[in-house]
Motif scaffolding. Structure first.
Motif, PDB file in Angstrom:
ATOM      1  N   GLN A 142       0.841  -1.186   0.000  1.00  0.00           N
ATOM      2  CA  GLN A 142       0.000   0.000   0.000  1.00  0.00           C
ATOM      3  C   GLN A 142       0.880   1.240   0.000  1.00  0.00           C
ATOM      4  N   VAL A 143       0.561   2.187  -0.849  1.00  0.00           N
ATOM      5  CA  VAL A 143       1.221   3.492  -0.828  1.00  0.00           C
ATOM      6  C   VAL A 143       0.246   4.473  -0.197  1.00  0.00           C
ATOM      7  N   TYR A 144       0.715   5.173   0.824  1.00  0.00           N
ATOM      8  CA  TYR A 144      -0.121   6.149   1.526  1.00  0.00           C
ATOM      9  C   TYR A 144       0.139   7.533   0.956  1.00  0.00           C
ATOM     10  N   ILE A 145      -0.924   8.233   0.620  1.00  0.00           N
ATOM     11  CA  ILE A 145      -0.833   9.593   0.101  1.00  0.00           C
ATOM     12  C   ILE A 145      -1.231  10.512   1.242  1.00  0.00           C
ATOM     13  N   ILE A 146      -0.255  11.264   1.736  1.00  0.00           N
ATOM     14  CA  ILE A 146      -0.444  12.076   2.932  1.00  0.00           C
ATOM     15  C   ILE A 146      -0.381  13.551   2.579  1.00  0.00           C
ATOM     16  N   GLN A 147      -1.365  14.290   3.035  1.00  0.00           N
ATOM     17  CA  GLN A 147      -1.409  15.741   2.869  1.00  0.00           C
ATOM     18  C   GLN A 147      -0.538  16.356   3.969  1.00  0.00           C
ATOM     19  N   VAL A 184       2.701  13.859  -0.048  1.00  0.00           N
ATOM     20  CA  VAL A 184       3.823  12.932  -0.177  1.00  0.00           C
ATOM     21  C   VAL A 184       3.241  11.531  -0.289  1.00  0.00           C
ATOM     22  N   LYS A 185       3.942  10.672  -0.995  1.00  0.00           N
ATOM     23  CA  LYS A 185       3.493   9.295  -1.197  1.00  0.00           C
ATOM     24  C   LYS A 185       4.589   8.358  -0.721  1.00  0.00           C
ATOM     25  N   HIS A 186       4.248   7.539   0.275  1.00  0.00           N
ATOM     26  CA  HIS A 186       5.227   6.608   0.830  1.00  0.00           C
ATOM     27  C   HIS A 186       4.556   5.310   1.255  1.00  0.00           C
ATOM     28  N   ARG A 187       5.325   4.242   1.223  1.00  0.00           N
ATOM     29  CA  ARG A 187       4.896   2.971   1.780  1.00  0.00           C
ATOM     30  C   ARG A 187       5.069   3.024   3.296  1.00  0.00           C
ATOM     31  N   TYR A 188       4.400   2.124   3.990  1.00  0.00           N
ATOM     32  CA  TYR A 188       4.560   2.081   5.440  1.00  0.00           C
ATOM     33  C   TYR A 188       6.023   1.833   5.805  1.00  0.00           C
ATOM     34  N   SER A 189       6.699   1.001   5.018  1.00  0.00           N
ATOM     35  CA  SER A 189       8.109   0.696   5.318  1.00  0.00           C
ATOM     36  C   SER A 189       8.971   1.958   5.259  1.00  0.00           C
ATOM     37  N   ASP A 190       8.601   2.921   4.408  1.00  0.00           N
ATOM     38  CA  ASP A 190       9.331   4.195   4.356  1.00  0.00           C
ATOM     39  C   ASP A 190       9.143   4.967   5.664  1.00  0.00           C
ATOM     40  N   PHE A 191       7.905   4.966   6.167  1.00  0.00           N
ATOM     41  CA  PHE A 191       7.636   5.615   7.455  1.00  0.00           C
ATOM     42  C   PHE A 191       8.420   4.925   8.559  1.00  0.00           C
ATOM     43  N   ASN A 235      -4.288  -4.849   3.986  1.00  0.00           N
ATOM     44  CA  ASN A 235      -4.760  -4.113   2.813  1.00  0.00           C
ATOM     45  C   ASN A 235      -6.274  -3.919   2.799  1.00  0.00           C
ATOM     46  N   SER A 236      -6.937  -4.221   3.930  1.00  0.00           N
ATOM     47  CA  SER A 236      -8.373  -3.984   3.980  1.00  0.00           C
ATOM     48  C   SER A 236      -8.624  -2.482   3.933  1.00  0.00           C
ATOM     49  N   LYS A 237      -9.706  -2.095   3.304  1.00  0.00           N
ATOM     50  CA  LYS A 237      -9.988  -0.672   3.102  1.00  0.00           C
ATOM     51  C   LYS A 237     -10.055   0.087   4.428  1.00  0.00           C
ATOM     52  N   ARG A 249      -4.972   3.711   9.010  1.00  0.00           N
ATOM     53  CA  ARG A 249      -3.529   3.932   9.046  1.00  0.00           C
ATOM     54  C   ARG A 249      -3.166   5.242   8.355  1.00  0.00           C
ATOM     55  N   GLN A 250      -3.853   5.573   7.265  1.00  0.00           N
ATOM     56  CA  GLN A 250      -3.594   6.831   6.566  1.00  0.00           C
ATOM     57  C   GLN A 250      -3.761   8.007   7.535  1.00  0.00           C
ATOM     58  N   LYS A 251      -4.860   8.010   8.299  1.00  0.00           N
ATOM     59  CA  LYS A 251      -5.101   9.078   9.279  1.00  0.00           C
ATOM     60  C   LYS A 251      -4.011   9.074  10.349  1.00  0.00           C
ATOM     61  N   GLU A 252      -3.647   7.897  10.829  1.00  0.00           N
ATOM     62  CA  GLU A 252      -2.608   7.797  11.857  1.00  0.00           C
ATOM     63  C   GLU A 252      -1.268   8.309  11.341  1.00  0.00           C
ATOM     64  N   LEU A 253      -0.954   8.020  10.089  1.00  0.00           N
ATOM     65  CA  LEU A 253       0.312   8.490   9.519  1.00  0.00           C
ATOM     66  C   LEU A 253       0.282  10.005   9.297  1.00  0.00           C
ATOM     67  N   GLU A 254      -0.876  10.555   8.950  1.00  0.00           N
ATOM     68  CA  GLU A 254      -1.001  12.013   8.848  1.00  0.00           C
ATOM     69  C   GLU A 254      -0.742  12.659  10.205  1.00  0.00           C
ATOM     70  N   ILE A 255      -1.325  12.097  11.256  1.00  0.00           N
ATOM     71  CA  ILE A 255      -1.115  12.613  12.614  1.00  0.00           C
ATOM     72  C   ILE A 255       0.353  12.486  13.006  1.00  0.00           C
ATOM     73  N   TYR A 256       0.961  11.372  12.654  1.00  0.00           N
ATOM     74  CA  TYR A 256       2.387  11.150  12.941  1.00  0.00           C
ATOM     75  C   TYR A 256       3.239  12.257  12.314  1.00  0.00           C
ATOM     76  N   LEU A 257       3.004  12.539  11.033  1.00  0.00           N
ATOM     77  CA  LEU A 257       3.795  13.578  10.355  1.00  0.00           C
ATOM     78  C   LEU A 257       3.529  14.958  10.943  1.00  0.00           C
TER      79      LEU A 257
END
Length: 96
Positions: A5-10, A20-27, A54-56, A62-70
């Motif tokens: 999965q590639v996460y697209i983060i604002q 930015v677009k990154h895989r979880y492994s990049d994070f 990969n469930s929706k 996770r997308q929201k959590e990664l946005e909060i992380y950044l």
């Protein structure tokens, strides 16, 4: 065949916004470097999940959590971002 999965983060800094677009492994790699270099909380990054990764619903959560992380990292390093974080966020593309 391996899927990922590639996460697209604002990202927002002041009046500037970009994605930015990154895989979880990049994070995960970024996080490991920041933990070792800058002593951020090792529990800040959302955990890696294997089952149903990969469930929706999990991807959206996770997308929201990664946005909060950044955003948390940007608040912590509001004056000067570490080089590894600047590169991850593509600051070099937006320097004016």
């Amino acid at each position: 065949i391996s899927s990922f999965q590639v996460y697209i983060i604002q990202v927002s800094v002041g009046n500037h916004q970009w994605t930015v677009k990154h895989r979880y492994s990049d994070f995960h790699d970024l996080h490991e470097k920041l933990v070792s270099e800058n002593k951020i909380d090792k529990n800040l990054l959302p955990p890696k999940k294997i089952i149903g990764k990969n469930s929706k619903s999990l991807v959206e959560k996770r997308q929201k959590e990664l946005e909060i992380y950044l955003q948390t990292l940007l608040l912590k390093f509001s004056v000067t971002a570490p080089k590894v974080l600047s590169h991850f966020l593509h600051f070099h593309l937006y320097v004016s």
